[in-house]
Design a protein around this motif. Structure first.
Motif, PDB file in Angstrom:
ATOM      1  N   ARG B 168      17.828   3.057 -40.757  1.00 25.15           N
ATOM      2  CA  ARG B 168      19.249   2.839 -41.084  1.00 25.15           C
ATOM      3  C   ARG B 168      20.137   3.376 -39.954  1.00 25.15           C
ATOM      4  NH1 ARG B 168      16.244   0.721 -44.386  1.00 25.15           N
ATOM      5  NH2 ARG B 168      16.349   0.987 -46.645  1.00 25.15           N
ATOM      6  N   ASN B 169      21.143   4.168 -40.345  1.00 22.30           N
ATOM      7  CA  ASN B 169      22.074   4.685 -39.351  1.00 22.30           C
ATOM      8  C   ASN B 169      21.521   5.866 -38.557  1.00 22.30           C
ATOM      9  OD1 ASN B 169      22.261   6.029 -41.964  1.00 22.30           O
ATOM     10  ND2 ASN B 169      23.714   7.373 -40.944  1.00 22.30           N
ATOM     11  N   ALA B 170      20.330   6.346 -38.897  1.00 26.75           N
ATOM     12  CA  ALA B 170      19.820   7.593 -38.305  1.00 26.75           C
ATOM     13  C   ALA B 170      19.143   7.341 -36.955  1.00 26.75           C
ATOM     14  CB  ALA B 170      18.878   8.283 -39.285  1.00 26.75           C
ATOM     15  N   ARG B 171      19.942   6.998 -35.959  1.00 28.34           N
ATOM     16  CA  ARG B 171      19.365   6.742 -34.636  1.00 28.34           C
ATOM     17  C   ARG B 171      18.602   7.957 -34.074  1.00 28.34           C
ATOM     18  NH1 ARG B 171      22.883   4.493 -29.565  1.00 28.34           N
ATOM     19  NH2 ARG B 171      23.484   2.856 -31.058  1.00 28.34           N
ATOM     20  N   PRO B 172      19.092   9.192 -34.284  1.00 27.65           N
ATOM     21  CA  PRO B 172      18.330  10.347 -33.768  1.00 27.65           C
ATOM     22  C   PRO B 172      16.903  10.417 -34.329  1.00 27.65           C
ATOM     23  CG  PRO B 172      20.562  11.021 -34.336  1.00 27.65           C
ATOM     24  CD  PRO B 172      20.396   9.606 -34.843  1.00 27.65           C
ATOM     25  N   LYS B 173      16.752  10.008 -35.571  1.00 29.76           N
ATOM     26  CA  LYS B 173      15.430  10.031 -36.187  1.00 29.76           C
ATOM     27  C   LYS B 173      14.497   9.010 -35.498  1.00 29.76           C
ATOM     28  CE  LYS B 173      13.379  11.218 -40.280  1.00 29.76           C
ATOM     29  NZ  LYS B 173      13.385  12.298 -41.114  1.00 29.76           N
ATOM     30  N   TYR B 174      15.058   7.852 -35.208  1.00 25.75           N
ATOM     31  CA  TYR B 174      14.292   6.832 -34.470  1.00 25.75           C
ATOM     32  C   TYR B 174      13.855   7.384 -33.116  1.00 25.75           C
ATOM     33  CZ  TYR B 174      14.214   2.760 -31.198  1.00 25.75           C
ATOM     34  OH  TYR B 174      13.934   1.856 -30.209  1.00 25.75           O
ATOM     35  N   LEU B 175      14.735   8.099 -32.448  1.00 23.64           N
ATOM     36  CA  LEU B 175      14.391   8.670 -31.146  1.00 23.64           C
ATOM     37  C   LEU B 175      13.246   9.673 -31.263  1.00 23.64           C
ATOM     38  CD1 LEU B 175      15.507   8.377 -28.190  1.00 23.64           C
ATOM     39  CD2 LEU B 175      16.747   7.146 -29.944  1.00 23.64           C
ATOM     40  N   GLU B 176      13.275  10.496 -32.340  1.00 26.07           N
ATOM     41  CA  GLU B 176      12.181  11.450 -32.550  1.00 26.07           C
ATOM     42  C   GLU B 176      10.849  10.714 -32.591  1.00 26.07           C
ATOM     43  OE1 GLU B 176      12.390  13.909 -36.093  1.00 26.07           O
ATOM     44  OE2 GLU B 176      14.501  14.351 -35.619  1.00 26.07           O
ATOM     45  N   HIS B 177      10.845   9.608 -33.310  1.00 26.05           N
ATOM     46  CA  HIS B 177       9.596   8.852 -33.455  1.00 26.05           C
ATOM     47  C   HIS B 177       9.245   8.081 -32.184  1.00 26.05           C
ATOM     48  CE1 HIS B 177       8.611   9.531 -37.715  1.00 26.05           C
ATOM     49  NE2 HIS B 177       9.897   9.834 -37.788  1.00 26.05           N
ATOM     50  N   PHE B 178      10.258   7.681 -31.454  1.00 28.48           N
ATOM     51  CA  PHE B 178      10.025   6.992 -30.186  1.00 28.48           C
ATOM     52  C   PHE B 178       9.109   7.829 -29.282  1.00 28.48           C
ATOM     53  CE2 PHE B 178      11.525   6.881 -25.714  1.00 28.48           C
ATOM     54  CZ  PHE B 178      11.194   5.571 -25.359  1.00 28.48           C
ATOM     55  N   TRP B 179       9.363   9.131 -29.244  1.00 27.68           N
ATOM     56  CA  TRP B 179       8.562   9.985 -28.354  1.00 27.68           C
ATOM     57  C   TRP B 179       7.090  10.030 -28.751  1.00 27.68           C
ATOM     58  CZ3 TRP B 179      10.600  10.536 -23.918  1.00 27.68           C
ATOM     59  CH2 TRP B 179      11.981  10.680 -23.760  1.00 27.68           C
ATOM     60  N   ASP B 180       6.806   9.746 -30.019  1.00 32.25           N
ATOM     61  CA  ASP B 180       5.400   9.718 -30.467  1.00 32.25           C
ATOM     62  C   ASP B 180       4.672   8.462 -30.005  1.00 32.25           C
ATOM     63  OD1 ASP B 180       5.362  12.168 -31.788  1.00 32.25           O
ATOM     64  OD2 ASP B 180       6.289  11.292 -33.573  1.00 32.25           O
ATOM     65  N   LEU B 181       5.410   7.531 -29.416  1.00 34.19           N
ATOM     66  CA  LEU B 181       4.822   6.248 -29.023  1.00 34.19           C
ATOM     67  C   LEU B 181       4.839   6.003 -27.520  1.00 34.19           C
ATOM     68  CD1 LEU B 181       6.556   4.019 -31.736  1.00 34.19           C
ATOM     69  CD2 LEU B 181       4.137   4.689 -31.703  1.00 34.19           C
ATOM     70  N   VAL B 182       5.528   6.848 -26.763  1.00 40.05           N
ATOM     71  CA  VAL B 182       5.727   6.546 -25.334  1.00 40.05           C
ATOM     72  C   VAL B 182       4.388   6.438 -24.602  1.00 40.05           C
ATOM     73  CG1 VAL B 182       6.600   7.441 -23.141  1.00 40.05           C
ATOM     74  CG2 VAL B 182       8.045   7.512 -25.196  1.00 40.05           C
ATOM     75  N   ASN B 183       4.260   5.331 -23.904  1.00 40.83           N
ATOM     76  CA  ASN B 183       3.036   5.046 -23.142  1.00 40.83           C
ATOM     77  C   ASN B 183       3.194   5.596 -21.722  1.00 40.83           C
ATOM     78  OD1 ASN B 183       0.912   3.950 -21.748  1.00 40.83           O
ATOM     79  ND2 ASN B 183       1.175   1.865 -22.550  1.00 40.83           N
ATOM     80  N   TRP B 184       2.773   6.845 -21.544  1.00 42.81           N
ATOM     81  CA  TRP B 184       2.988   7.513 -20.253  1.00 42.81           C
ATOM     82  C   TRP B 184       2.165   6.889 -19.127  1.00 42.81           C
ATOM     83  CZ3 TRP B 184       7.225  10.065 -19.646  1.00 42.81           C
ATOM     84  CH2 TRP B 184       7.799  10.737 -20.716  1.00 42.81           C
ATOM     85  N   ASP B 185       1.042   6.256 -19.499  1.00 36.97           N
ATOM     86  CA  ASP B 185       0.258   5.567 -18.454  1.00 36.97           C
ATOM     87  C   ASP B 185       1.062   4.417 -17.861  1.00 36.97           C
ATOM     88  OD1 ASP B 185      -1.855   7.242 -18.920  1.00 36.97           O
ATOM     89  OD2 ASP B 185      -2.874   5.862 -20.304  1.00 36.97           O
ATOM     90  N   PHE B 186       1.790   3.714 -18.717  1.00 34.99           N
ATOM     91  CA  PHE B 186       2.636   2.621 -18.234  1.00 34.99           C
ATOM     92  C   PHE B 186       3.749   3.168 -17.338  1.00 34.99           C
ATOM     93  CE2 PHE B 186       6.373  -0.250 -18.946  1.00 34.99           C
ATOM     94  CZ  PHE B 186       5.865  -1.350 -18.277  1.00 34.99           C
ATOM     95  N   VAL B 187       4.351   4.273 -17.772  1.00 32.08           N
ATOM     96  CA  VAL B 187       5.404   4.898 -16.953  1.00 32.08           C
ATOM     97  C   VAL B 187       4.834   5.264 -15.576  1.00 32.08           C
ATOM     98  CG1 VAL B 187       7.048   6.814 -16.783  1.00 32.08           C
ATOM     99  CG2 VAL B 187       6.566   5.786 -19.024  1.00 32.08           C
TER     100      VAL B 187
END
Lengths: 232, 191
Positions: B168-187
């Motif tokens: 919903r409106n909780a963009r900060p919460k989405y960001l928290e979860h985003f970090w659990d998915l970041v593909n550092w090998d791709f970076v």
């Protein structure tokens, strides 16, 4: 002044099935509330702005110190736009305008259908977040325009809005997902034309277009009265 | 040759519980696809039809830019995420992030703040300049750092359609979860 979230002028389920209860509750209770909170936070420490209404702030952004201008533009705009938005919708609404608004829509756009087509196209073609508007222009003529994010046409002097449609994804995503055109089509069923006619009459008071500054303070009071009266 | 929707690099439920299958079904299957379809319609029979997306990002304006950049941005975003992602970067990526931002934690906090405060629709980016200087950027709507000669290394989509079904409106919460998915090998491959 410290701005407050106005009550919705109807229950959160009043616009069903066109706008769902969950969307109304979050849109009003979370998104609009956040704009109010962020506007108040931005104005803290600026006593010189305390007497201004939100519309006055948005009407003359140049008068707002640069350090908080973007915050006031975004959050003051968010507060003004949503306050207008709630009042131009209602249950048992839709249909057609009457009186001088109906006549002037016909003369400006050709017909009500042509106006709705132009307005809907504006709403569909906002890329990203923003609003579609029906405004009274400085020459007194009706015009359709769109703005990005929470910008309002009064800030540029393009026109005084008498009807606005929120096309941020938060306005429709829970019910319509990517289908913004379906949301727009459904929205026409909840447009409260009596209210829009009231705004139009106020803007054109005395046969001429109100000065924007006079209109700004009068309009803010009017939103307040309408929202207040309907929720008593 | 027509522009194509690239395959999603994982199943649409692979990012759960952080990003739902429902979100991916719309985000990839409807939004990303619509940008591809619109781009093909807009460019058919024009000089843009044979250009690369990168050319379009650098040179086009209006609807062709918007749709072309959104095709690129989404293809890049999917690769920035992985069901096996999250955790801390290592090696060269970690070394360079620490040298430019002080620590991984500081970088993460700055990137998150940028993503959360981007007003309206847009993207948050980790980019590097031709000099190698890393920085955090935000762009509104379809904006892409390539247009400013900055090389994208990582992105987060903060259009509401990216997270509204789940958060919903909780963009900060989405960001928290985003970090659990970041593909550092791709970076790391983007360096």
């Amino acid at each position: 002044m410290t701005f407050k979230l106005p009550d919705l002028p109807y229950d959160t389920n009043a616009l069903e099935p066109h706008i769902d209860t969950r969307t109304m509750a979050i849109h009003h209770g979370k998104h609009h509330q956040a704009y109010v909170n962020n506007l108040n936070a931005a104005l803290e420490g600026h006593p010189e702005l305390q007497d201004k209404t939100a519309i006055e702030l948005v009407t003359d952004l140049d008068a707002v110190p640069e350090s908080i201008r973007t915050a006031v533009r975004n959050n003051g705009g968010g507060h003004v736009n949503h306050s207008l938005f709630w009042t131009v919708m209602g249950p048992k609404a839709g249909g057609s305008p009457s009186g001088s608004l109906a006549d002037d829509i016909d003369s400006a756009f050709g017909s009500l259908e042509a106006f709705k087509g132009e307005f809907s196209t504006a709403a569909k073609t906002v890329f990203g977040s923003g609003w579609a508007w029906l405004c009274v222009g400085p020459d007194g003529k009706l015009l359709v325009t769109k703005t990005p994010n929470q910008d309002n046409p009064i800030s540029t002097g393009e026109g005084i809005p008498i009807l606005g449609l929120d096309v941020w994804e938060h306005a429709y995503y829970l019910e319509y997902q990517n289908r913004r055109p379906d949301y727009i089509e459904a929205w026409w069923n909840v447009v409260d034309w009596n209210r829009v006619e009231g705004y139009y009459t106020a803007v054109k008071a005395g046969g001429k277009v109100m000065d924007v500054a006079d209109w700004a303070s009068a309009q803010w009071q009017k939103f307040g009265e309408i929202l207040g009266k309907l929720t008593d | 040759m027509a522009f194509e929707l690239p395959p999603l690099p994982y199943a649409d439920d692979a990012l759960e519980p952080h990003i739902s299958a429902e979100t991916l079904a719309y985000h990839y299957g409807k939004h990303h696809r619509a940008y591809v379809d619109n781009l093909n319609k807009l460019t058919a029979g024009t000089e843009w039809a044979d250009k690369t997306l990168e050319d379009i990002i650098r040179e086009a304006d209006g609807a062709i830019f918007n749709n072309g950049a959104q095709v690129w941005n989404h293809s890049f975003y999917w690769k920035c995420l992985s069901p096996a992602g999250g955790g801390e970067p290592t090696g060269e990526v970690a070394t360079r992030i620490i040298s430019f931002f002080g620590s991984i934690a500081d970088f993460r906090a700055n990137f998150t703040a940028a993503a959360v405060s981007q007003f309206g629709s847009g993207w948050a980016w980790l980019v590097s300049a031709p000099s190698g200087q890393m920085s955090i950027a935000t762009t509104s709507n379809a904006g892409n750092p390539l247009r400013d000669d900055q090389k994208p290394l990582l992105t987060c989509d903060v259009w509401e359609h990216a997270y509204y079904i789940d958060y919903r409106n909780a963009r900060p919460k989405y960001l928290e979860h985003f970090w659990d998915l970041v593909n550092w090998d791709f970076v790391a491959n983007n360096l």
